[in-house]
Design a protein around this motif. Structure first.
Motif, PDB file in Angstrom:
ATOM      1  N   ARG A  38       0.792  -1.068   0.091  1.00 20.23           N
ATOM      2  CA  ARG A  38      -0.161   0.001   0.127  1.00 20.23           C
ATOM      3  C   ARG A  38       0.174   1.432   0.342  1.00 20.23           C
ATOM      4  O   ARG A  38       1.909   0.997   0.466  1.00 20.23           O
ATOM      5  N   ASP A  39       0.316   1.932  -0.269  1.00 19.91           N
ATOM      6  CA  ASP A  39       1.121   3.437  -0.233  1.00 19.91           C
ATOM      7  C   ASP A  39      -0.012   4.480  -0.087  1.00 19.91           C
ATOM      8  O   ASP A  39      -0.152   5.842  -0.157  1.00 19.91           O
ATOM      9  N   THR A  40      -0.749   4.445   1.208  1.00 16.30           N
ATOM     10  CA  THR A  40      -1.450   5.490   1.815  1.00 16.30           C
ATOM     11  C   THR A  40      -0.901   6.355   2.554  1.00 16.30           C
ATOM     12  O   THR A  40       0.087   6.547   3.225  1.00 16.30           O
ATOM     13  N   THR A  41      -1.416   7.916   2.600  1.00 15.20           N
ATOM     14  CA  THR A  41      -1.075   8.826   3.236  1.00 15.20           C
ATOM     15  C   THR A  41      -1.534   8.893   4.363  1.00 15.20           C
ATOM     16  O   THR A  41      -2.881   8.441   5.490  1.00 15.20           O
ATOM     17  N   TRP A  42      -1.111   9.914   5.703  1.00 16.08           N
ATOM     18  CA  TRP A  42      -1.999  10.597   6.580  1.00 16.08           C
ATOM     19  C   TRP A  42      -3.369  11.222   6.355  1.00 16.08           C
ATOM     20  O   TRP A  42      -4.181  10.514   6.571  1.00 16.08           O
ATOM     21  N   GLU A  43      -2.936  12.240   5.211  1.00 11.61           N
ATOM     22  CA  GLU A  43      -4.378  12.906   4.731  1.00 11.61           C
ATOM     23  C   GLU A  43      -5.231  11.881   4.830  1.00 11.61           C
ATOM     24  O   GLU A  43      -6.611  12.162   4.647  1.00 11.61           O
ATOM     25  N   GLN A  44      -4.796  10.730   3.757  1.00 12.78           N
ATOM     26  CA  GLN A  44      -6.177   9.736   3.471  1.00 12.78           C
ATOM     27  C   GLN A  44      -7.040   9.271   4.462  1.00 12.78           C
ATOM     28  O   GLN A  44      -8.071   9.799   4.435  1.00 12.78           O
ATOM     29  N   VAL A  45      -6.390   8.737   5.391  1.00 10.64           N
ATOM     30  CA  VAL A  45      -7.571   8.634   6.263  1.00 10.64           C
ATOM     31  C   VAL A  45      -7.419   9.446   6.401  1.00 10.64           C
ATOM     32  O   VAL A  45      -8.996   9.411   8.031  1.00 10.64           O
ATOM     33  N   VAL A  46      -7.010  10.214   7.266  1.00  5.17           N
ATOM     34  CA  VAL A  46      -7.379  11.660   8.463  1.00  5.17           C
ATOM     35  C   VAL A  46      -8.877  11.737   7.919  1.00  5.17           C
ATOM     36  O   VAL A  46      -9.861  11.924   7.933  1.00  5.17           O
ATOM     37  N   GLY A  47      -9.140  12.039   6.632  1.00  5.06           N
ATOM     38  CA  GLY A  47     -10.117  12.161   5.688  1.00  5.06           C
ATOM     39  C   GLY A  47     -10.928  11.705   5.427  1.00  5.06           C
ATOM     40  O   GLY A  47     -12.314  12.224   5.270  1.00  5.06           O
ATOM     41  N   GLU A  48     -10.881  10.290   5.539  1.00  9.41           N
ATOM     42  CA  GLU A  48     -12.210   9.688   5.485  1.00  9.41           C
ATOM     43  C   GLU A  48     -12.823   9.233   7.422  1.00  9.41           C
ATOM     44  O   GLU A  48     -13.448   8.580   7.020  1.00  9.41           O
ATOM     45  N   LEU A  49     -11.465   9.640   7.756  1.00  6.15           N
ATOM     46  CA  LEU A  49     -11.942   9.049   9.395  1.00  6.15           C
ATOM     47  C   LEU A  49     -12.467  10.512  10.377  1.00  6.15           C
ATOM     48  O   LEU A  49     -13.650   9.847  10.518  1.00  6.15           O
ATOM     49  N   VAL A  50     -12.336  11.648   9.630  1.00  6.59           N
ATOM     50  CA  VAL A  50     -12.758  12.719  10.947  1.00  6.59           C
ATOM     51  C   VAL A  50     -13.488  13.485   9.732  1.00  6.59           C
ATOM     52  O   VAL A  50     -12.959  14.261   8.771  1.00  6.59           O
TER      53      VAL A  50
END
Length: 194
Positions: A38-50
């Protein structure tokens, strides 16, 4: 009959632990969380989670608290995966539509868990969180390798019973160097955190 040395026999029955120097613990933890597929970014997960309306409150949190929240969300997904797979009976000759649907939901939860942890590794790599913050967040979170191992055992049980395709866990601790995969496939396309 060969004689055994009691001291040698006792030593071979004990586990061998390797200590990681304090200054390298953060890097070691980040490497454990990194998923090579995977090549996940912090911003991507924060955008999905918050949610958008909670973003100000999120931004006010210390980095340790943010990492802890993401790791706890990943742990929740791991537990959901175990629960979903554990409910699937392997007594049928072939998978029913309901079994396929539940298996796919379990796989979605599994992907989310792995991508959340991969995002934590990315945050560390980008310098958004330091060694002490990362270690403190892990110690305070619900991260549990036993649950991940149980998740993978359940996945293998169901997949083997019904000849279902799945990609073995790509995290560093459980990564199979001989594993095959389509290099053109982008696992981020399947990312759904809901």
């Amino acid at each position: 009959m060969a004689k055994t040395n009691p001291e040698t026999e006792q030593a071979s029955n004990e586990s061998l632990g390797v200590s990681v120097p304090d200054e390298h613990v953060g890097a070691f933890v980040a490497e454990v969380f990194e998923d090579v597929e995977r090549d996940t970014t912090w911003e991507q997960v924060v955008g999905e989670l918050v949610a958008d309306e909670a973003r100000s409150a999120w931004d006010a949190l210390e980095p340790t608290a943010q990492i802890r929240e993401v790791l706890s969300a990943a742990a929740d997904y791991d537990e959901q995966t175990v629960e979903l797979l554990g409910e699937i009976s392997t007594q049928h000759g072939s998978p029913t539509p309901e079994i396929r649907e539940q298996f796919e939901e379990a796989m979605r939860c599994r992907r989310n868990a792995d991508q959340f942890r991969d995002a934590v590794a990315a945050a560390y790599g980008d310098g958004l969180v330091g060694d002490d913050e990362l270690v403190a967040a892990v110690e305070d979170s619900d991260f549990d390798t036993a649950v991940i191992a149980e998740r993978e055992d359940e996945l293998e049980r169901v997949a083997n019973a019904y000849d279902l395709d799945f990609r073995p866990y790509g995290g560093t601790l459980m990564h199979d160097e001989e594993g095959e995969g389509d290099e053109d496939e982008n696992p981020l396309e399947d990312f759904e955190a809901w």
